[in-house]
Design a protein around this motif. Sequence first.
Motif, mmCIF file in Angstrom:
data_model
loop_
_atom_site.group_PDB
_atom_site.id
_atom_site.type_symbol
_atom_site.label_atom_id
_atom_site.label_comp_id
_atom_site.label_asym_id
_atom_site.label_seq_id
_atom_site.Cartn_x
_atom_site.Cartn_y
_atom_site.Cartn_z
ATOM 1 N N ILE A 191 0.013 -1.506 4.708
ATOM 2 C CA ILE A 191 -0.819 -0.715 3.882
ATOM 3 C C ILE A 191 -0.092 -1.868 2.842
ATOM 4 C CG2 ILE A 191 -0.189 1.542 2.636
ATOM 5 C CD1 ILE A 191 0.750 2.485 4.696
ATOM 6 N N ALA A 192 0.388 -2.550 3.010
ATOM 7 C CA ALA A 192 0.092 -3.789 1.282
ATOM 8 C C ALA A 192 -0.980 -4.491 1.613
ATOM 9 C CB ALA A 192 1.877 -3.269 1.143
ATOM 10 N N LEU A 230 5.953 -5.743 -5.508
ATOM 11 C CA LEU A 230 5.595 -4.827 -6.352
ATOM 12 C C LEU A 230 4.784 -4.031 -5.632
ATOM 13 C CD1 LEU A 230 5.973 -3.672 -9.163
ATOM 14 C CD2 LEU A 230 3.929 -4.706 -9.921
ATOM 15 N N ASN A 231 3.595 -4.588 -5.300
ATOM 16 C CA ASN A 231 2.809 -3.833 -4.238
ATOM 17 C C ASN A 231 3.310 -3.903 -2.729
ATOM 18 O OD1 ASN A 231 -0.086 -5.145 -5.063
ATOM 19 N ND2 ASN A 231 0.178 -6.989 -4.178
ATOM 20 N N LYS A 258 4.650 -0.335 -4.443
ATOM 21 C CA LYS A 258 3.709 0.288 -4.208
ATOM 22 C C LYS A 258 3.212 1.137 -3.015
ATOM 23 C CE LYS A 258 0.506 -1.364 -7.883
ATOM 24 N NZ LYS A 258 -0.587 -1.786 -8.537
ATOM 25 N N ALA A 259 3.247 0.180 -1.823
ATOM 26 C CA ALA A 259 2.711 0.758 -0.754
ATOM 27 C C ALA A 259 3.508 1.918 0.128
ATOM 28 C CB ALA A 259 2.402 -0.315 0.624
ATOM 29 N N TRP A 260 5.407 1.418 -0.307
ATOM 30 C CA TRP A 260 6.462 1.956 0.095
ATOM 31 C C TRP A 260 6.407 3.019 -1.049
ATOM 32 C CZ3 TRP A 260 9.656 0.978 3.288
ATOM 33 C CH2 TRP A 260 11.026 2.158 3.553
ATOM 34 N N ALA A 261 6.005 3.538 -2.349
ATOM 35 C CA ALA A 261 5.484 4.964 -2.567
ATOM 36 C C ALA A 261 4.791 5.365 -2.523
ATOM 37 C CB ALA A 261 5.597 4.509 -4.222
ATOM 38 N N PHE A 262 3.020 5.182 -1.651
ATOM 39 C CA PHE A 262 1.930 6.019 -1.225
ATOM 40 C C PHE A 262 3.226 6.500 -0.116
ATOM 41 C CE2 PHE A 262 -0.931 5.519 1.899
ATOM 42 C CZ PHE A 262 -1.515 6.230 1.252
ATOM 43 N N MET A 263 4.034 5.729 0.743
ATOM 44 C CA MET A 263 4.165 6.491 2.021
ATOM 45 C C MET A 263 5.453 7.793 1.512
ATOM 46 S SD MET A 263 4.703 2.956 4.611
ATOM 47 C CE MET A 263 6.070 3.562 5.718
ATOM 48 N N GLU A 264 5.943 7.612 0.990
ATOM 49 C CA GLU A 264 6.888 8.138 0.352
ATOM 50 C C GLU A 264 6.524 9.695 -0.144
ATOM 51 O OE1 GLU A 264 10.806 7.926 0.635
ATOM 52 O OE2 GLU A 264 10.475 7.002 1.877
ATOM 53 N N GLN A 265 5.187 9.585 -0.113
ATOM 54 C CA GLN A 265 4.358 10.868 -0.779
ATOM 55 C C GLN A 265 4.197 10.614 -2.263
ATOM 56 O OE1 GLN A 265 4.057 14.157 1.583
ATOM 57 N NE2 GLN A 265 4.597 13.327 3.281
ATOM 58 N N ARG A 266 4.032 9.389 -3.049
ATOM 59 C CA ARG A 266 4.335 9.738 -4.406
ATOM 60 C C ARG A 266 3.077 9.075 -4.500
ATOM 61 N NH1 ARG A 266 8.607 7.186 -5.106
ATOM 62 N NH2 ARG A 266 9.851 7.541 -3.815
#
Lengths: 668, 314, 301
Positions: free
Chosen positions: C31-32, C248-249, C252-260
């Motif tokens: 995703i990143a 950082l990228n 970000k992708a991790w945060a996206f997957m964590e629905q944040r």
Amino acid sequence: MVRHTPESVWKHSPCFKSMNSVQNKSILIFLLASIGLIAFPHINHIPKAVFAFFYLLLSWRFIGIWKQNWLPNKPVIFLLTVCGLALLYSQYHGVFGRDAGTRLFVTALALKLLEIKSERDLYLITYLAFIVAASQFLYEQSLLMAAYILFVCSILLATLVCLNSTKLQPFTALKTAGIILVQAIPMAVILFILFPRVEAPKWMLFNEKHQAKAGLSDSMEPGSISDLGMSDELVFRVKFTGALPPPPQRYWRGPVLSYTDGKKWTQVKDLRFRPILDKPVFTGLPYQYTLLMEPQDKNWVFALEMPADYALPLSQNANYQLVTLENPDKRTEYKITSYPGYNTGAITRIEYKDAMQLPGDPSDKIKQLVKQLHGFDSTSDYFINELLNHFRKEDFHYTLTPPLMEENPLETFLFETRYGFCSHYAAAFVYLLRVANIPARVVTGYQGGELNKVGNFLEIRQADAHAWAEVWLENKGWVRFDPTAAIAPERIERNINIDQLMPGGIINYMPADAAQAAFNWLKQSRQLWSNIDYHWQRWVINYDNKNQSGFLSSLGITDIKAMLYWMVGSIGLITALLSWLLLYQKQQAIDPVVRLYNRFCQKIAKRGLLRGPCEGAKDFAGRVKIKLPEKATSIDQITDLFIKLHYGKNSTPDDFKLFKKRVKSFKI
Amino acid sequence: MNRLSLKERFQLSRFFSGEKAVDEPVKLTHRRIFILPTYRGLNFAILTAFLLLMAFVYNNNLVYLLTFLLASIFFITILHSYKALAGLVLQKGQSKPVFAGEAAGFTIYINNPVDVERFNLQIKLEQPESLTIKPQSKTCVTLYSLTQKRGWHTAGTVTLSSTYPFGLFRVWSPIRFNLKALVYPKPSLQERPFPEMPSTNIQKGFSQKGTDDFYGLKGYQPGDSIKHIHWKAFAKGQGLFSKQYSSDSSEEIWLNYDNAPGHNTEERLSQLCRWVIDAERIGIPYGFSLPGLKLSPDNGTTHTRKCLEALALF
Amino acid sequence: MQNDTHHLLDAANQVILGKAHKIRLALCCLIARGHLLIEDIPGVGKTTLANTLAKLLGLNCQRIQFTSDILPADIIGASVFDAKNLTFKFHPGPLFNQMVLADEINRATPKAQSALLEAMEEQNITVDGKTYPLPSPFFVIATQNPSYQIGTFPLPESQLDRFLMRIELGYPDHDAERLLLKGQSRHSLIESLPVMLTPERLINMQDAVTDIYVSNAVLDYCQAIISFTRESSEYHCGLSPRAGLALLNAAKAWAFMEQRDAVIPEDIQAVLAAVAGHRLRSGNNDSAAIVAPILAKVAVH
């Protein structure tokens, strides 16, 4: 792989060793400028030759900043040193004492300037400059001088700052020096107040030739003066504890001149051996005041007529004049009580003889005048009145610039010129009374004084010098008459120092109101300044052993031990305050969100669950929830809000309020 | 920060060589900062004494005031001197290996976490180095220490000092970090040919490589055996390539302690060191053997490092 | 949108057992818009992971087995003379696929390796002066065998940071192993997997990741980590600015997957080992051990 050869590493040594760098140039400019400023007020204190020698070498060194090879080499410096020593020797024999010492240090400083080789020399020069700065105070102690020296000292200190910090802008160095200087002031003041003042032992006092100070002399010769160029130099200040006497009563008694040779009036010679008189009978309300005499070369103290109470070292001579028994060349404070009403009672034989003395027979013209005014055939009172009326009605004028009267000044004044100031009138008045067989004498001193409204004290200046007459009357004793008042009553009654203003033409050309306002403003600021100066003189310059013990005992500090305790205590306090101010390192402002969250963490920490510094909020919440399942909801709410507020993009003030509320209400 | 025992607290060496060596960052506090007046400071004290005498003799209050002002400045300077160092955080960084006789560089990070600019700090290991640190910033400085022998070179005390603001006091802080740098032997100055290796010698024991062991491809050079040309690739129009087999030992050397010339151990190591550097520069794969250690032929910085490290610590 | 990733992960976990976190990291890397390097011994399921992901995402997947005689043209394609038209025609190589599985990349010569790595970086290929864009999304999963065998060319350290993440798969745990032994063949399982996420959705997701908010606090934390690696004596070589961006990228992708919609420090911590482990070049292969000092010493902001 990076290889460092030893040579390349050791090459640049940062120490201040050579005197060629740009940085050192600015240090030198700084130092030389401050030295030039520091020595400058000595222009009036040291011989012109020494002064010129100093500035010559200073400019030489200044040019040398840019033209290195113009600087003198060793033999030339030696030659210059010999020159300097010769100059010193020719000017003054000896090395001790104020003048000699000042010259010595100034010359040494100048010579040292030409030989700057290392940082050590710069320090030596700076220290010498501090000594020269201190020597300025031996000559002048005004507030302005103190401010000037303080300013120059801060430049000197800035030089030291520059020396100790590379890459520092001169302005920043000046600022740093200024800040440290200001921080040092409270401690310096404490030391100043509490450091015990002990008079130096006699052997340490160097005898200085006194420079003649302008002021009232012990003789008066009205005809020989054509311009009474009296200065507005301050003579003394008076602070009354109660009400001030009205202007017509402000007569400050000085020497009494009884003897005249027709031209000159002098004190009687054997005054010192006269018996001390009985105290006059005083009437009316007493005036209590503190009199602060400026340094004088005569031991006269000008008390308000008529002084009744005074303390040692004051004493009264046979003419009711106060004299001090101490050296008058220091500013001294006296407490005196005077009464405006007095009766000196009977006249002694010797006094009568003095008060009737005439230099041979008066001329016919004078006798004629006395007769015309009923001097020989009426009472003393009547004649005096007539005489004063004569001055008033006839064409007599008051002026500070009378014509010269070399030959027979009295008659010339009375019958020809008729222009004169107080001395002329007082002399003529007394002479005529003596011709009419009335005992009279001239009294000199000061009259009036300017009220400083800010400090509520009177300032008496040289321009206030005055002469008036004293007549002995039956049952009344010595009574004061001021013939000048008959001619120029405003000189006596109004609170304006007319003598001072007239020569400047201020009174004569003062038409408009606007100018009047400007004048008032000028006067007020002058008075404010005088007031500051008064306190400066009184509390700083004149803060001696006696003043110190007086001031300290009013604070309850009586002995040296208490002084020491106070000194140590207050210095400790100031140090503590300063350390706090300087060393307290401000923590960076913590975000209120983080602060609240930390509070939340502290609450949880009570249960032994500590959040590590490297642990994120979410991980922490997850860990805590396992241990505190019953709090899971509120922990989640708080953590989510924290994440939203601290890391999120769209947080609203309402979120913060809610967060605050939840953290506050979170109980464990 | 761990506490000091009473005995440690009064150890004189603490003032000059610092406390025992650490790895962690060190924050400068009153425990590590020492202040003494300089020679110039003592002269300044004499100056104030002289001025006091002057004030006393002439009973001049303004000279008194000036004296007290200077004395107060002297006193307050102690605080300012302390402030010049207080709060700084020193941290040791990496050190790179060097050859014997060179200066080993040790990186020290100095963090100034507060809003105070630090003027004219001097940091010294063997030679002083001056620096200025802006408020809330971090600088790094590399300090050099001359090395003599191969092996681990440990640096002594790092002293951070300052005479700011007036030079009347010197404030210093001795800090000891575990500063270690690996020192390789000094490469021999003589350029000697690589040792000739009888191929049987290397076949013994550890090499399973035969002539058939395909090793890789390299661009064809005239003189390469026609047998080894990668015809398949040539047919595809991809150019001429030579197949390489691992028994191609003509391009491979072995650097062996026993073969190194020299009268003593150090000379031999020095020669080996030279060979390693030369071989790496030319790009020949080289094997390396010391008593108790054998590294198969290879190239690259990691391999070189391994060889040099082995030489340094032999 | 994030729900899709959940379903996808659930499905993947059915195939690859006991490796939920690794699969998650792999997806995060995808995703990143990064590339993944899997470094492990043979047989732990590197290829299975790649195939599973390709199937679930509906990407066309091509495997390139790297060997010592593979040539750059074998990877990127070559211009071949077309006798009929008397022109050269470019035949795209296996790299022109949305997902490329570069197996045993360290068996190839450096020349072949760099052909792959350059294509990964540039997202296009230039042959004979003509530039051919690679498909989008483009995702490379490279595997590398850690045991140094004769005739291998381990990726040079400087090339390693072309990969956003490096992960090790490791052996499955006891239960997973049991299930694996009991269950049907992975191959048929993969064949039966449905497409859970279309490539278009994946591109949308990749775009959405760039919009994830990064607060100053997180940037502070990120910078603290970078400067820690540069200053600490524990690392020979600190993280490069490119590594910082990658971190950082990935976060970000991790945060996206964590629905944040914003990154929190935990996101950085989660991807740190995978992103920073191979860039710190410490010789150690255990990424978790390499980054442990960072996690223990750098305070979150």
